[in-house]
Design an enzyme around this catalytic site. Structure first.
Site, PDB file in Angstrom:
ATOM      1  N   ASN A  11      -2.123  -0.378  -1.818  1.00  0.00           N
ATOM      2  CA  ASN A  11      -1.674  -1.715  -1.435  1.00  0.00           C
ATOM      3  C   ASN A  11      -2.891  -2.476  -0.925  1.00  0.00           C
ATOM      4  O   ASN A  11      -3.340  -2.249   0.186  1.00  0.00           O
ATOM      5  CB  ASN A  11      -0.600  -1.572  -0.335  1.00  0.00           C
ATOM      6  CG  ASN A  11      -0.149  -2.910   0.224  1.00  0.00           C
ATOM      7  OD1 ASN A  11      -0.516  -3.971  -0.293  1.00  0.00           O
ATOM      8  ND2 ASN A  11       0.650  -2.859   1.282  1.00  0.00           N
ATOM      9  N   TRP A  12      -3.415  -3.352  -1.777  1.00  0.00           N
ATOM     10  CA  TRP A  12      -4.646  -4.070  -1.412  1.00  0.00           C
ATOM     11  C   TRP A  12      -4.390  -5.146  -0.359  1.00  0.00           C
ATOM     12  O   TRP A  12      -5.309  -5.702   0.201  1.00  0.00           O
ATOM     13  CB  TRP A  12      -5.270  -4.719  -2.649  1.00  0.00           C
ATOM     14  CG  TRP A  12      -5.773  -3.765  -3.686  1.00  0.00           C
ATOM     15  CD1 TRP A  12      -5.614  -2.398  -3.708  1.00  0.00           C
ATOM     16  CD2 TRP A  12      -6.521  -4.092  -4.869  1.00  0.00           C
ATOM     17  NE1 TRP A  12      -6.224  -1.878  -4.830  1.00  0.00           N
ATOM     18  CE2 TRP A  12      -6.781  -2.886  -5.567  1.00  0.00           C
ATOM     19  CE3 TRP A  12      -6.983  -5.282  -5.422  1.00  0.00           C
ATOM     20  CZ2 TRP A  12      -7.491  -2.844  -6.767  1.00  0.00           C
ATOM     21  CZ3 TRP A  12      -7.688  -5.255  -6.625  1.00  0.00           C
ATOM     22  CH2 TRP A  12      -7.940  -4.043  -7.285  1.00  0.00           C
ATOM     23  N   LYS A  13      -3.130  -5.473  -0.141  1.00  0.00           N
ATOM     24  CA  LYS A  13      -2.744  -6.552   0.795  1.00  0.00           C
ATOM     25  C   LYS A  13      -3.490  -7.846   0.437  1.00  0.00           C
ATOM     26  O   LYS A  13      -3.756  -8.079  -0.738  1.00  0.00           O
ATOM     27  CB  LYS A  13      -2.984  -6.096   2.235  1.00  0.00           C
ATOM     28  CG  LYS A  13      -2.297  -4.755   2.519  1.00  0.00           C
ATOM     29  CD  LYS A  13      -2.230  -4.390   3.967  1.00  0.00           C
ATOM     30  CE  LYS A  13      -1.515  -3.052   4.109  1.00  0.00           C
ATOM     31  NZ  LYS A  13      -1.321  -2.652   5.493  1.00  0.00           N
ATOM     32  N   HIS A 102       7.899  -4.341   2.783  1.00  0.00           N
ATOM     33  CA  HIS A 102       6.793  -3.830   3.607  1.00  0.00           C
ATOM     34  C   HIS A 102       6.941  -4.371   5.030  1.00  0.00           C
ATOM     35  O   HIS A 102       7.393  -5.491   5.231  1.00  0.00           O
ATOM     36  CB  HIS A 102       5.455  -4.268   3.002  1.00  0.00           C
ATOM     37  CG  HIS A 102       4.284  -3.609   3.662  1.00  0.00           C
ATOM     38  ND1 HIS A 102       3.780  -4.051   4.865  1.00  0.00           N
ATOM     39  CD2 HIS A 102       3.550  -2.529   3.307  1.00  0.00           C
ATOM     40  CE1 HIS A 102       2.772  -3.256   5.211  1.00  0.00           C
ATOM     41  NE2 HIS A 102       2.606  -2.334   4.296  1.00  0.00           N
ATOM     42  N   GLU A 104       4.925  -5.576   7.005  1.00  0.00           N
ATOM     43  CA  GLU A 104       4.249  -6.868   7.264  1.00  0.00           C
ATOM     44  C   GLU A 104       5.092  -8.031   6.737  1.00  0.00           C
ATOM     45  O   GLU A 104       5.058  -9.129   7.296  1.00  0.00           O
ATOM     46  CB  GLU A 104       2.842  -6.837   6.646  1.00  0.00           C
ATOM     47  CG  GLU A 104       1.913  -5.959   7.475  1.00  0.00           C
ATOM     48  CD  GLU A 104       0.799  -5.279   6.701  1.00  0.00           C
ATOM     49  OE1 GLU A 104       0.479  -5.701   5.570  1.00  0.00           O
ATOM     50  OE2 GLU A 104       0.234  -4.300   7.246  1.00  0.00           O
ATOM     51  N   GLU A 172       7.011   4.336   6.056  1.00  0.00           N
ATOM     52  CA  GLU A 172       5.811   3.839   6.718  1.00  0.00           C
ATOM     53  C   GLU A 172       6.134   3.501   8.170  1.00  0.00           C
ATOM     54  O   GLU A 172       6.617   2.391   8.453  1.00  0.00           O
ATOM     55  CB  GLU A 172       5.297   2.575   6.018  1.00  0.00           C
ATOM     56  CG  GLU A 172       4.884   2.788   4.583  1.00  0.00           C
ATOM     57  CD  GLU A 172       3.817   1.785   4.168  1.00  0.00           C
ATOM     58  OE1 GLU A 172       2.726   2.213   3.829  1.00  0.00           O
ATOM     59  OE2 GLU A 172       4.081   0.574   4.224  1.00  0.00           O
ATOM     60  N   GLY A 178      -2.400   0.811   9.513  1.00  0.00           N
ATOM     61  CA  GLY A 178      -3.662   0.164   9.871  1.00  0.00           C
ATOM     62  C   GLY A 178      -4.178   0.511  11.254  1.00  0.00           C
ATOM     63  O   GLY A 178      -5.086  -0.155  11.761  1.00  0.00           O
ATOM     64  N   SER A 216      -2.043   4.859   7.548  1.00  0.00           N
ATOM     65  CA  SER A 216      -3.325   5.515   7.879  1.00  0.00           C
ATOM     66  C   SER A 216      -3.585   6.785   7.076  1.00  0.00           C
ATOM     67  O   SER A 216      -4.162   7.742   7.587  1.00  0.00           O
ATOM     68  CB  SER A 216      -3.412   5.787   9.391  1.00  0.00           C
ATOM     69  OG  SER A 216      -3.368   4.565  10.115  1.00  0.00           O
ATOM     70  N   GLY A 237      -3.074   1.715   2.305  1.00  0.00           N
ATOM     71  CA  GLY A 237      -3.573   0.365   2.535  1.00  0.00           C
ATOM     72  C   GLY A 237      -5.088   0.355   2.578  1.00  0.00           C
ATOM     73  O   GLY A 237      -5.757   0.312   1.541  1.00  0.00           O
ATOM     74  N   GLY A 238      -5.638   0.439   3.768  1.00  0.00           N
ATOM     75  CA  GLY A 238      -7.088   0.305   3.971  1.00  0.00           C
ATOM     76  C   GLY A 238      -7.920   1.173   3.038  1.00  0.00           C
ATOM     77  O   GLY A 238      -8.902   0.691   2.431  1.00  0.00           O
TER      78      GLY A 238
HETATM   79  P1  PGA Z   1      -2.846   1.620   5.946  1.00  0.00           P
HETATM   80  O1  PGA Z   1      -1.673   0.704   5.355  1.00  0.00           O
HETATM   81  O2  PGA Z   1      -3.101   2.715   4.951  1.00  0.00           O
HETATM   82  O3  PGA Z   1      -4.025   0.707   6.087  1.00  0.00           O
HETATM   83  O4  PGA Z   1      -2.357   2.152   7.248  1.00  0.00           O
HETATM   84  C1  PGA Z   1      -0.577   1.282   4.705  1.00  0.00           C
HETATM   85  C2  PGA Z   1       0.357   0.203   4.228  1.00  0.00           C
HETATM   86  O5  PGA Z   1       0.531  -0.808   4.912  1.00  0.00           O
HETATM   87  O6  PGA Z   1       0.953   0.333   3.150  1.00  0.00           O
END
Ligand code: PGA
Length: 253
Positions: A11-13, A102, A104, A172, A178, A216, A237-238
């Site tokens: 997930n590049w966000k 998600h 977010e 999640e 994050g 994470s 994500g990251g």
């Molecule tokens: P993260 O994000 O790996 O940076 O914790 C995961 C996500 O939001 O899908």
């Protein structure tokens, strides 16, 4: 039923301009042949980059070495919804998956389970596989409510037409996204086992639904998380923004 193929989803966000997107996508594609036997690789770029990535990787996509997905979709197929992107639009760009619900989106755009359900249904109608995200906040975990929250979110957002092959669930924990914090392996296993049991109550082929863990995930913790019985992949994500890290996570499957 044989365990479903592991899915490693990036997930590049809201990250990446065109040059970054092409570089990252090409680097992931270059490493894909080495891991494709272990895991399906999925990249979910921001909407602005999907077309570019899809075109850049056209041959790789045709070979099935990687897949492309969206990060969100509107419940309707078209209409007066300024700034939104619909599921058929994502499908038209070559997407196979779309992330819905998600945390977010739930936090920043007040999305609730009924909306996530609508989006998941819209995704399926467009031929996409929704990746439905669920997970508790830190306060909910501290109150001992994690399992109830996850069960409620799945019950509220799983389409009636859900089958093993047309839906993915991602657990999640909000507090792990994050932050560099992850639940203990026992806690992840407890939630994933409960999700599997719930899906088997609701569906005849619940054992075939891929259950991803997200929050994470990095090369250093991927192997132990992916080894858990009811973990069938990761939503990253990251670490998905660095091709080497993303590929190392897939190699750990
Ligand atoms: P993260 O994000 O790996 O940076 O914790 C995961 C996500 O939001 O899908």
């Amino acid at each position: 039923m044989a365990a479903p193929k592991t899915l490693i989803a990036g997930n590049w966000k809201m990250n990446g301009l065109r040059a970054d997107g092409v570089t990252l996508a090409k680097s992931v594609a270059a490493g894909a042949p080495a891991v494709v036997a272990k895991a399906e690789l999925l990249m979910c770029p921001p909407a602005t980059l999907i077309s570019l990535v899809s075109n850049t990787l056209a041959e790789v996509l045709r070979q099935g070495l990687v897949s492309i997905g969206g990060q969100n979709c509107h419940p309707e197929a078209s209409g007066a919804h300024t700034g939104d992107v619909s599921a058929p639009m994502l499908a038209d760009l070559g997407c196979k998956y779309v992330i819905v619900g998600h945390s977010e989106r739930r936090t920043n755009h007040s999305e609730d389970d009924p909306q996530v359900w609508q989006k998941a249904v819209a995704a399926q109608q467009a031929g996409l596989i929704p990746i439905i995200c669920v997970g508790e906040t830190e306060a909910e975990r501290d109150r001992g409510e994690a399992l109830n929250v996850v069960r409620r979110q799945i019950t509220g957002s799983l389409p009636d037409a859900a089958k093993a092959g047309n839906v993915v669930i991602a657990y999640e924990p909000v507090w792990a996204i994050g932050t560099g914090k992850t639940p203990s392996l026992a806690d992840i296993a407890e939630v994933h086992d409960a999700m599997r049991a719930l899906l088997n109550e609701k569906m005849t082929d619940g054992d075939g639904v891929r259950l991803l863990y997200g929050g994470s995930v990095k090369p250093g913790n991927a192997a132990e998380i992916l080894a858990l019985a009811n973990v069938n992949g990761a939503l990253v994500g990251g670490a998905s923004l660095k091709a080497d890290d993303f590929l190392a996570i897939a190699a750990a499957a």
